[in-house]
Structures are given as C-alpha cells and as structure tokens.
Design an enzyme around this catalytic site. Structure first.
Site, PDB file in Angstrom:
ATOM      1  N   GLY A   1      -2.248   4.492   5.129  1.00 11.85           N
ATOM      2  CA  GLY A   1      -3.316   3.823   5.860  1.00 11.85           C
ATOM      3  C   GLY A   1      -2.990   3.687   7.335  1.00 11.85           C
ATOM      4  O   GLY A   1      -3.835   3.913   8.204  1.00 11.85           O
TER       5      GLY A   1
ATOM      6  N   ARG B   1       2.690   4.701  10.363  1.00 17.20           N
ATOM      7  CA  ARG B   1       3.494   5.151   9.235  1.00 17.20           C
ATOM      8  C   ARG B   1       3.436   6.667   9.117  1.00 17.20           C
ATOM      9  O   ARG B   1       4.419   7.313   8.753  1.00 17.20           O
ATOM     10  CB  ARG B   1       3.054   4.498   7.929  1.00 17.20           C
TER      11      ARG B   1
ATOM     12  N   ARG C   1      -9.164   8.181  18.182  1.00 15.18           N
ATOM     13  CA  ARG C   1      -9.104   6.752  17.856  1.00 15.18           C
ATOM     14  C   ARG C   1      -7.697   6.325  17.431  1.00 15.18           C
ATOM     15  O   ARG C   1      -7.535   5.373  16.671  1.00 15.18           O
ATOM     16  CB  ARG C   1     -10.120   6.397  16.761  1.00 15.18           C
TER      17      ARG C   1
ATOM     18  N   ARG D   1      -2.422   9.719  -1.141  1.00 19.05           N
ATOM     19  CA  ARG D   1      -2.340   8.456  -0.417  1.00 19.05           C
ATOM     20  C   ARG D   1      -0.971   7.845  -0.667  1.00 19.05           C
ATOM     21  O   ARG D   1      -0.499   7.775  -1.812  1.00 19.05           O
ATOM     22  CB  ARG D   1      -3.442   7.506  -0.882  1.00 19.05           C
TER      23      ARG D   1
ATOM     24  N   SER E   1       0.440   0.702   0.491  1.00 21.34           N
ATOM     25  CA  SER E   1       1.026  -0.544  -0.001  1.00 21.34           C
ATOM     26  C   SER E   1       0.058  -1.200  -0.979  1.00 21.34           C
ATOM     27  O   SER E   1      -1.140  -0.935  -0.976  1.00 21.34           O
ATOM     28  CB  SER E   1       1.334  -1.488   1.164  1.00 21.34           C
TER      29      SER E   1
ATOM     30  N   ASP F   1       3.871  -6.860  -1.498  1.00 22.29           N
ATOM     31  CA  ASP F   1       3.754  -8.297  -1.726  1.00 22.29           C
ATOM     32  C   ASP F   1       3.364  -8.510  -3.182  1.00 22.29           C
ATOM     33  O   ASP F   1       2.953  -7.564  -3.860  1.00 22.29           O
ATOM     34  CB  ASP F   1       2.739  -8.939  -0.773  1.00 22.29           C
TER      35      ASP F   1
END
Length: 244
Positions: A28, A32, A51, A95, A98, A213
């Site tokens: 995303g 990264r 962008r 993909r 996270s 998380d």
C-alpha cells in the site's frame, strides 16, 4: 509531445509500455515499494511516480520483477491493478501489506496468506451483477507461497481475511468479534478488490500480509517499522514470484 502521450496510457501511471515486469509486488505504501526496490532488487529503475505513487522495476535472482504502491483502500488499488493488468501486460499482482490480527493464534509479525477475502464493500457486487462474488486467490500463487513459506521456515497462516471500506468503523469491537467468530484471520482494506479485478480481467492475484497490530491484544508496530520491516513477507513474495 503527441508521441509521448501515446506511450503513456493513463493519468495515474506515467511508465512507458514495457516498463513493468509480468509480476508486480504491490504494497500500500509507496515508500515500502521503494524500500523493497532498494534492498531486494538489482538493476533497479523507477518507472512511475505520478502523485508520488512510486513504481520500480529490477531483477531478483535474474528474473525481472516490479514493485509499486497501491495507496489505501479498495478504490485506489482497483485503479492501479486494472491499469497494470489491462494496459501494461502485467499477469500477476501480489499485494504485500499489513493487517490487524483477529485470532489468538495469529501473532505479531506472522504472515497471513489470504486464500479468500471477504468484504463489507459492494465493490465486487458491481462486477458480479449484484451477486456475492467469492474473492479468492489464484491457486498456483497460493500453493507456491505456502510451499515457500514452509521451506523458508516463515511462521504463517492460510485462510480468510476481510477487506473493509472503513478504517474507523463505527461498529467497532462488535464487528471485530463477529469476524473473529467466523474464523477471519485478519482485517485490511484492499485484497477483495484486487481479487475481483484479477478475476474480471483473467489475471492472477495473491495477498500476503504481515500482522502489524492485533485487534484484541492491543499490540501494534509503529509507522517506521511498518514501512521498513516486514522482511519475511517480502522474501516470501519474491521467492513465490520467481517460482511461478
């Protein structure tokens, strides 16, 4: 000027035809993507930056590979995946993102290999004429990634995730408890749309996720760790890419 416009097919990607490899890794975060390119690929060149959604192409163990950011959410990844598949000759997108863990057995920094991606979004109903499309990974990519995870000794889980439209969902823990009850491994915001685009266009897709998380324990990685770590997931995606 006119010739350059012909070679640049979209307002979202300023790469030229042939700039992308057949397989694209897609985090995303565009930073990264830059981290992966600079630390894992050789002979790297930046091929797009519209962008600040950075994209790079290089080689990994002699095979041409690309990595590009997708942005956050299903609308964003849908745009980039559709254009890469339909206009740049890309055959597979993985993909690498996270996720928030939901099950007790899912621990911080574990890798989730998303066999399927449930969603509360209508994104795939639009593609499926109002029906409930089963958003699933390409089996060849899925099987290969599981084999590679075992070979590399990477702690991983294979199963269903959920892709949400809202990061701050007002239903809160009630929603997460229901996901947990239904054996959903983790929650994120892109995979269901990626699987839908791939199916619509006859291409291949897989989602690999690092648990950054945990919804129920409250554990969490900071933003720097999210951007610059996730090494197991990155290695797994690279090894999968060159094996198929």
């Amino acid at each position: 000027m006119n010739q350059k416009k012909l070679l640049v097919p979209t307002p979202h990607i300023d790469a030229l035809q042939g700039d992308f490899a057949p397989t694209v890794l897609m985090p995303g975060d565009p930073l990264r993507a830059k981290f992966v390119a600079e630390n894992f690929l050789e002979d790297v060149r930046q091929v797009t930056g519209v962008r600040n959604m950075l994209g790079f192409t290089g080689t990994y163990r002699g095979k041409s590979l690309s990595v590009m950011g997708s942005g956050m959410g299903m609308p964003s990844i849908s745009i980039y995946a559709h254009e890469l598949f339909s206009l740049y000759g890309v055959e597979s997108i993985m993909r690498i993102g996270s996720t928030g863990g939901l099950q007790d057995r899912v621990q911080m920094n574990d890798v989730i290999i998303a066999m399927g991606a449930s969603t509360c979004s209508n994104v795939n109903r639009h593609r499926f004429m109002g029906g409930d499309f089963a958003a699933i990974a390409d089996y060849c990519l899925l099987e290969t990634s599981v084999q590679k995870a075992r070979e590399l000794g990477i702690r991983h889980h294979v199963g269903n995730i959920v892709s949400g439209d809202l990061f701050y969902d007002p239903r809160g823990m009630e929603l997460f408890r229901q996901y947990r009850k239904m054996n959903i491994l983790g929650v994120e915001m892109e995979a269901a749309a990626l699987y839908g685009v791939a199916a619509e266009l006859g291409k291949r897709a897989l989602c690999l996720l690092t648990v950054s998380d945990h919804i129920f324990t409250g554990e969490s990685l900071d933003s720097e760790a999210r951007q610059n770590s996730f090494t197991d997931m990155i290695k797994l995606s690279l090894e999968t890419a060159i094996a198929v």
